[in-house]
Scaffold this motif. Sequence first.
Motif, PDB file in Angstrom:
ATOM      1  N   THR B 108      30.311  33.879  37.102  1.00 20.62           N
ATOM      2  CA  THR B 108      31.466  33.083  37.534  1.00 20.62           C
ATOM      3  C   THR B 108      31.749  33.309  39.019  1.00 20.62           C
ATOM      4  O   THR B 108      31.161  34.178  39.649  1.00 20.62           O
ATOM      5  CB  THR B 108      32.736  33.458  36.743  1.00 20.62           C
ATOM      6  OG1 THR B 108      32.988  34.839  36.944  1.00 20.62           O
ATOM      7  CG2 THR B 108      32.579  33.176  35.272  1.00 20.62           C
ATOM      8  N   ASN B 167      40.254  29.616  37.383  1.00 18.92           N
ATOM      9  CA  ASN B 167      39.922  29.330  38.785  1.00 18.92           C
ATOM     10  C   ASN B 167      40.970  29.812  39.785  1.00 18.92           C
ATOM     11  O   ASN B 167      40.684  29.878  40.973  1.00 18.92           O
ATOM     12  CB  ASN B 167      39.730  27.830  38.989  1.00 18.92           C
ATOM     13  CG  ASN B 167      38.572  27.302  38.169  1.00 18.92           C
ATOM     14  OD1 ASN B 167      37.715  28.090  37.751  1.00 18.92           O
ATOM     15  ND2 ASN B 167      38.562  26.012  37.908  1.00 18.92           N
ATOM     16  N   HIS B 170      39.257  33.349  40.045  1.00 18.10           N
ATOM     17  CA  HIS B 170      37.824  33.172  40.340  1.00 18.10           C
ATOM     18  C   HIS B 170      37.684  31.958  41.246  1.00 18.10           C
ATOM     19  O   HIS B 170      37.265  30.886  40.820  1.00 18.10           O
ATOM     20  CB  HIS B 170      37.045  32.992  39.039  1.00 18.10           C
ATOM     21  CG  HIS B 170      36.975  34.237  38.213  1.00 18.10           C
ATOM     22  ND1 HIS B 170      35.988  35.178  38.357  1.00 18.10           N
ATOM     23  CD2 HIS B 170      37.796  34.718  37.247  1.00 18.10           C
ATOM     24  CE1 HIS B 170      36.190  36.171  37.509  1.00 18.10           C
ATOM     25  NE2 HIS B 170      37.282  35.922  36.824  1.00 18.10           N
ATOM     26  N   SER B 171      38.032  32.147  42.502  1.00 17.09           N
ATOM     27  CA  SER B 171      38.211  31.002  43.399  1.00 17.09           C
ATOM     28  C   SER B 171      37.204  30.965  44.543  1.00 17.09           C
ATOM     29  O   SER B 171      37.212  30.027  45.332  1.00 17.09           O
ATOM     30  CB  SER B 171      39.629  31.034  43.982  1.00 17.09           C
ATOM     31  OG  SER B 171      39.831  32.252  44.663  1.00 17.09           O
TER      32      SER B 171
END
Lengths: 132, 185
Positions: B108, B167, B170-171
Amino acid sequence: MSERHAIPKRIRATALAMLLLGFFALPVFAEYGDVILNHRAEQEGMRPVIYPHWFHRIRFRCKVCHNELGFEMRAGANDITMADIIDGKFCGMCHNGQVAWSVENCDICHSGRKGLKTRIMGGHETGGPGRW
Amino acid sequence: MGQHGKARWYSLALFFTGLWLPGPLFAEWTPLAEDGLHDPDNPALEVMQNPGDALSRLPRDDAGDVGNKVRWVQALEQGYIEPRTNIFPETKIEVLDLDIIMKHTGSTAYVRFPHKPHTEWLDCSNCHDKIFKMKAGETPLSMLAILSGEYCGRCHGAVAFPLVLCNRCHSVPPDTLENKVNQRQ
């Protein structure tokens, strides 16, 4: 009476189950972050306490209670008695008639339905491992 | 009663159940008396603020029905709310503007942890060193632990935006070979 209009048993049972669920199960639509505190309240003859995070964080940052006032960041981890609060600890730091309303307004905190268990109403279970 | 009659009753009953059930499901914010938590017979409910009265005036969370449906960090940054920082006058207020990028995220996107919005709300000591070690990379984080209410999960999933919004943390797109190749072209 034609067979075409007969309702299959399975659908009848499902419809009945939905009806019973709909009318008798109590749905919970608590606000995110609401904390139920009932280690002591109901044993002592009071309603459980509902602590609304949403209401407090509009007025105070997290650090006021979780740093200055010493609240652990885990629902139910703070063993608080009314005596503590009246002595000016925990909730009593503000709920003293000066910063916020005072302890004689029992029903505003002790406002929960009977039988609720101590927990936080979050988006998922945050009570620790072993949930699966 | 014939089958036609029965069918009519069933459809009527389903129709009314349908009317009753979605009410609270699609309500914006549930009033306290109907939230299933508060005792509806409590006389004090009259003086208590309902969530919708306050939360409807704050920036809406575009992710929909998550958390309080409010972007709390935006509400604070943009001045919709001005929550107090301290009760004791001597308390030191510290805000740190430092991003930490976490790269052990498997397949990810990397995690960007921004200290700034966190320290606007929280004190350093809320996380350090009880929950997170001071030194970046020394805390044994895992999504399993976070989902169990540890580390980030102390707040995210309980009071801060929930863990279904992957997100938001996890950007940062991972620094994969593929990305590097694409950048050179």
